[in-house]
Every structure is written in structure tokens, then in C-alpha cells.
Design an enzyme around this catalytic site. Sequence first.
Site, PDB file in Angstrom:
ATOM      1  N   GLU A 159     -45.474  19.078  32.068  1.00 41.68           N
ATOM      2  CA  GLU A 159     -44.507  18.677  31.049  1.00 41.68           C
ATOM      3  C   GLU A 159     -43.232  18.098  31.669  1.00 41.68           C
ATOM      4  OE1 GLU A 159     -45.576  21.279  27.258  1.00 41.68           O
ATOM      5  OE2 GLU A 159     -44.594  22.472  28.788  1.00 41.68           O
ATOM      6  N   HIS A 202     -37.547  24.415  28.868  1.00 43.02           N
ATOM      7  CA  HIS A 202     -38.533  24.222  27.792  1.00 43.02           C
ATOM      8  C   HIS A 202     -39.385  25.482  27.710  1.00 43.02           C
ATOM      9  CE1 HIS A 202     -41.849  22.923  25.387  1.00 43.02           C
ATOM     10  NE2 HIS A 202     -42.685  22.914  26.411  1.00 43.02           N
ATOM     11  N   HIS A 222     -42.171  28.071  25.133  1.00 37.51           N
ATOM     12  CA  HIS A 222     -43.012  28.224  23.947  1.00 37.51           C
ATOM     13  C   HIS A 222     -42.618  29.544  23.286  1.00 37.51           C
ATOM     14  CE1 HIS A 222     -46.396  25.593  25.966  1.00 37.51           C
ATOM     15  NE2 HIS A 222     -45.245  24.968  25.872  1.00 37.51           N
ATOM     16  N   TYR A 238     -22.109  30.955  16.674  1.00 40.54           N
ATOM     17  CA  TYR A 238     -22.648  30.743  18.025  1.00 40.54           C
ATOM     18  C   TYR A 238     -23.796  29.758  18.027  1.00 40.54           C
ATOM     19  CZ  TYR A 238     -19.496  33.798  20.300  1.00 40.54           C
ATOM     20  OH  TYR A 238     -18.349  34.309  20.817  1.00 40.54           O
TER      21      TYR A 238
HETATM   22 ZN    ZN Z   1     -44.736  23.025  26.296  1.00 37.55          ZN
END
Ligand code: ZN
Length: 212
Positions: free
Chosen positions: A74, A93, A95, A120
Site C-alpha cells: 500500500e 494507514h 484497518h 478534539y
Molecule cells: Zn489497507
Amino acid sequence: MSETALRDRVCAVGASLFRRGLTFGSTGNISVRLPDGGWLMTPTNASLGELDPARLTKLDADGHVVAGDKPTKEAFLHRVMYAKRADARAVVHLHSTHSVAVSCLHGIDPHDCLPPLTAYYVMRVGRLPLVPYYPPGDESLARAVEALAGDHHAVLLSNHGPVVAGSSLDNAMYATEELEETARIFLLLGDRATRPLTPAQVEDLRTRLKLA
Ligand SMILES: [Zn+2]
């Protein structure tokens, strides 16, 4: 921060995210900008909980791998964020479960996926656009993220998860955590009548903090 210190910090952040259940298996990836213009990136098929500082992928300023293991598949998500955001020093990044859950909801506003439930959230994340679904690694996903990255340091990939850039690795991590916790609160509130910040309150925060 020196390259050695950055390597250690990437591994410490990865371990912290993994330990707290924000990432699992070999999912999630982290990158940081090096002082020479290159990058350190987490390798493909690596658990963020067990990163080895010596095996992080090192890329030069042109994006070529110069040392370490093969980069995450990715990597393009990181590349487009840096290309569009000159101030980005790190990209995270994940999940992360609650953010992914929100990204799967029917009927959410694609221009702004979560309501401004707390100050926030407004300060760390701001407006969160939804990137349409594309299979992992599809070039169209890179183009879709690229189209939004200029205006947004955080985006949510449909049925996939968040991509967040920051002015430092800590800031990228804090924003990713803020997003995940806000997604959790949003799901916790469910169908209850809620009181997000009003547009005037959001605007006031943006003015006070000179947010974009
Ligand atoms: Zn991903």
C-alpha cells in the site's frame, strides 16, 4: 530526528498501535519522511507489533527502494499523500475496526463521514471525505486518494480504513487514534438523538486554531 531515532520511533508507534488493538495481523502501514527527502516505510507482510528497525524499507527522494525489505503493497497511499501535502512528515494507514465499520455504512455523507462530536475531533481530523471502494492495489484508488489529499490530511477508504498524514509521526498517530475513537463514539451513540458541535462552534474552533 536522526534516521536511527526515526527507525526506533516507527517501531515503537507500530508496537503501541498493535498492542492497543488498533491494527492486527499484517495490516496497517506507517511511513516517515527522512531529513534527506527520502522515506522509511514499514515492509510488506510485517506485523506492526513486531517491526525490526533494521529491516524497515528505505526509499530515496525519488521513491526508489535503497535498503531494507520490500515496502508495503500500500506504499502508493503514502506516496500520493506526500505528493499532495508538502508539510506531511508521516503517514499512518490502519484497518482499525470502528473506522472500517463507519466506512461500510450505507448513507454516510461522502464529503464528511463523521459528525463533529468533539472539539478534539475537529482539531485533529476536521472534515473526513470517503474515498470510493477500489480493490487493494488498484491504481484508481491511488488517483482517488490523490484527488482528495490536497484538501484533506485524513481520508477514509470505503470498506477498508483511514489514511492520515501528519506534520510528525506522533501527530499522524494521534489523528488516527482520534478518528478511531470518534468512529467508536459515533457507533456507540447509534440511533440516539445526539448533539454534535454546531456549525458555528466548528467555525469558531477553526478560527481560533487557524485550521484549514
Ligand atoms: Zn489497507
